[in-house]
Design a protein around this motif. Structure first.
Motif, mmCIF file in Angstrom:
data_model
loop_
_atom_site.group_PDB
_atom_site.id
_atom_site.type_symbol
_atom_site.label_atom_id
_atom_site.label_comp_id
_atom_site.label_asym_id
_atom_site.label_seq_id
_atom_site.Cartn_x
_atom_site.Cartn_y
_atom_site.Cartn_z
ATOM 1 N N GLN A 70 -36.317 28.393 7.049
ATOM 2 C CA GLN A 70 -36.328 27.081 6.378
ATOM 3 C C GLN A 70 -35.647 27.187 5.015
ATOM 4 O O GLN A 70 -34.839 26.327 4.636
ATOM 5 C CB GLN A 70 -37.783 26.604 6.224
ATOM 6 N N ASP A 71 -35.948 28.250 4.285
ATOM 7 C CA ASP A 71 -35.341 28.428 2.962
ATOM 8 C C ASP A 71 -33.830 28.648 3.060
ATOM 9 O O ASP A 71 -33.050 28.060 2.309
ATOM 10 C CB ASP A 71 -35.970 29.634 2.255
ATOM 11 N N PHE A 72 -33.430 29.510 3.981
ATOM 12 C CA PHE A 72 -32.002 29.848 4.050
ATOM 13 C C PHE A 72 -31.186 28.667 4.570
ATOM 14 O O PHE A 72 -30.032 28.469 4.181
ATOM 15 C CB PHE A 72 -31.788 31.108 4.891
ATOM 16 N N ILE B 37 -40.233 21.276 3.282
ATOM 17 C CA ILE B 37 -39.622 22.094 4.349
ATOM 18 C C ILE B 37 -40.523 23.198 4.917
ATOM 19 O O ILE B 37 -40.140 23.859 5.862
ATOM 20 C CB ILE B 37 -38.268 22.700 3.896
ATOM 21 N N HIS B 38 -41.692 23.430 4.312
ATOM 22 C CA HIS B 38 -42.535 24.536 4.801
ATOM 23 C C HIS B 38 -43.885 24.045 5.333
ATOM 24 O O HIS B 38 -44.946 24.324 4.737
ATOM 25 C CB HIS B 38 -42.800 25.540 3.667
ATOM 26 N N PRO B 39 -43.914 23.330 6.460
ATOM 27 C CA PRO B 39 -45.208 22.834 6.949
ATOM 28 C C PRO B 39 -46.199 23.956 7.265
ATOM 29 O O PRO B 39 -47.389 23.831 6.953
ATOM 30 C CB PRO B 39 -44.827 22.054 8.224
ATOM 31 N N TYR C 194 -41.045 23.344 -5.387
ATOM 32 C CA TYR C 194 -40.869 21.890 -5.314
ATOM 33 C C TYR C 194 -40.536 21.483 -3.874
ATOM 34 O O TYR C 194 -40.859 20.401 -3.419
ATOM 35 C CB TYR C 194 -39.723 21.532 -6.269
ATOM 36 N N HIS C 195 -39.875 22.413 -3.144
ATOM 37 C CA HIS C 195 -39.442 22.104 -1.780
ATOM 38 C C HIS C 195 -40.522 22.392 -0.726
ATOM 39 O O HIS C 195 -40.332 22.063 0.441
ATOM 40 C CB HIS C 195 -38.181 22.918 -1.429
ATOM 41 N N CYS C 196 -41.604 23.064 -1.145
ATOM 42 C CA CYS C 196 -42.543 23.574 -0.130
ATOM 43 C C CYS C 196 -43.123 22.461 0.747
ATOM 44 O O CYS C 196 -43.206 22.587 1.967
ATOM 45 C CB CYS C 196 -43.669 24.362 -0.794
HETATM 46 FE FE FE Z 1 -39.321 28.164 0.268
#
Ligand code: FE
Ligand code: FES
Length: 393
Positions: A346-348, A227-229, A222-224
């Motif tokens: 980005q995840d952490f 936060i993950h361009p 859901y976050h991709c």
């Molecule tokens: Fe992620």
């Protein structure tokens, strides 16, 4: 058990199931030290934990020290070529045998306190001023009786997995079964020859967040888009918010313009021979409970291992594994590594941003999951089941 003052004037009515939104665990599950102790007992000290890359322990006496639950464990290569795992505790008065994270002690493990010395198979070998040691019970000091305490060990995917339980659960069901549940069969992962790959890069992240936040984050997409361009550039379907890993056998397809799984879509390195056309140009992610993530792409494999250190701290070791020629010839893996290194950061960062709120009254009854995250609700039920029987649930 952590309790909360319910007299707060804030409206924190519980997020009971409402429409398609499902409640998460309450905040204290992510920050209360007693919940963490319960998890150490019922999860990390009873399940199979991935401890060390075996290729790094090639020579007799090579060891790696790892934290497993509340115990320090040594994985050691014996003179006979066998890998064994022991509690890192001297049987005399309990001094920690090895304080370094890794090293080589080909002549045996010598306790720095009173110099009791153990062979690489764990047997007590020498104890100053105690006369002869014997293999018999009854006369002298029995060297087996005072040998190091051995811990169960299995090798799989080029890693040593250890289990502290007196009667370890089935490795086939708990560990290998997690992979087959995602990929359909073990052949699918065998084709990546993970045990033959070589370590191209390792990054260790010290994350100020509870281990479950990291698991939940890995399980959702859901976050991709937010936060993950770089990742969504290579895997466009991730921008839709669905975690491809939860569709059996389905990997996320590379973008048409992406030549490889790299930070700029440039070509990857030597492809892993033997993967099928369906596995080519796809990314697969697998969670092996409790603390391992496996990421598969056509030219490398990324393995995350988490070491939960405290309720609010988790050390994550991430390995990038390539075909041996890539490492031998020192080919440039920077653009390949950079993609998932950024994803990790980005995840952490997101997990660290969330962790402080776990202790807030705003989150005392938790938050909610969106419909695509039903598998995270299953992870919550699993955690509660493991904690049941302790007074921490
Ligand atoms: Fe992620
Ligand atoms: Fe190890 Fe005494 S505590 S030799």
């Amino acid at each position: 058990m952590t309790t909360f003052d319910d007299s707060s004037p804030l409206d924190v009515s519980p997020p009971a199931p409402e429409g398609s939104l499902v409640p998460t665990l309450g905040g204290h599950y992510y920050c209360a030290p007693d919940v963490f102790v319960g998890e150490q007992q019922t999860i990390f000290e009873t399940m199979w934990m991935c401890a060390a890359r075996t290729a790094e322990l090639a020579r007799p006496g090579a060891f790696r020290k790892v934290q497993v639950g509340r115990e320090s464990v040594l994985v050691v290569r014996g003179r006979d070529g066998e890998l064994r795992a022991f509690l890192n505790i001297c049987r005399h008065r309990g001094a920690m045998l090895c304080t370094e994270d890794s090293g080589e002690e080909p002549r045996g493990l010598r306790c720095p306190y009173h110099a009791w010395t153990y062979r690489l198979d764990g047997k007590l070998f020498a104890a100053p001023n105690l006369g002869a040691l014997t293999d018999e019970t009854g006369g002298g000091i029995d060297r087996r009786r005072y040998g190091l305490i051995e811990v169960a060990l299995r090798e799989w995917l080029g890693y040593a997995w250890v289990c502290l339980a007196d009667e370890p659960p089935s490795f086939e069901v708990d560990v290998i079964g997690s992979v087959t549940a995602r990929l359909g069969d073990t052949e699918a992962i065998d084709r990546y020859r993970i045990d033959e790959l070589a370590l191209g890069k390792r990054v260790t992240y010290d994350v100020a967040a509870n281990w479950k936040l990291i698991v939940e984050n890995f399980m959702e997409c859901y976050h991709c888009a937010t936060i993950h361009p770089e990742l969504t550039e290579v895997l466009p379907e991730f921008a839709g918010g669905f975690a491809a890993q939860y569709y059996v056998g389905h990997g996320a397809e590379f973008a048409e313009g992406a030549q490889g799984f790299t930070v700029d879509g440039s070509p990857g390195l030597t492809p892993i021979p033997g993967i099928t056309p369906e596995q080519d140009r796809r990314y697969y992610a697998i969670t092996v409970r409790p603390t391992v993530f496996i990421n598969l792409v056509p030219d490398h494999v990324i393995i995350h291992r988490m070491y939960p250190m405290a309720a609010d701290r988790t050390v994550v070791e991430c390995d990038w594994l390539y075909m041996p020629d890539v490492v031998e010839h020192k080919r440039d893996v920077a653009r390949s590594v950079e993609l998932f290194h950024r994803v990790n950061q980005q995840d952490f960062e997101a997990c660290e941003r969330t962790q402080p709120a776990m202790a807030s009254r705003a989150y005392r009854r938790g938050g909610v999951l969106v419909p695509s995250e039903h598998h995270i609700a299953e992870f919550h039920r699993w955690t509660l089941d493991r904690l049941a029987g302790t007074d921490r649930a």
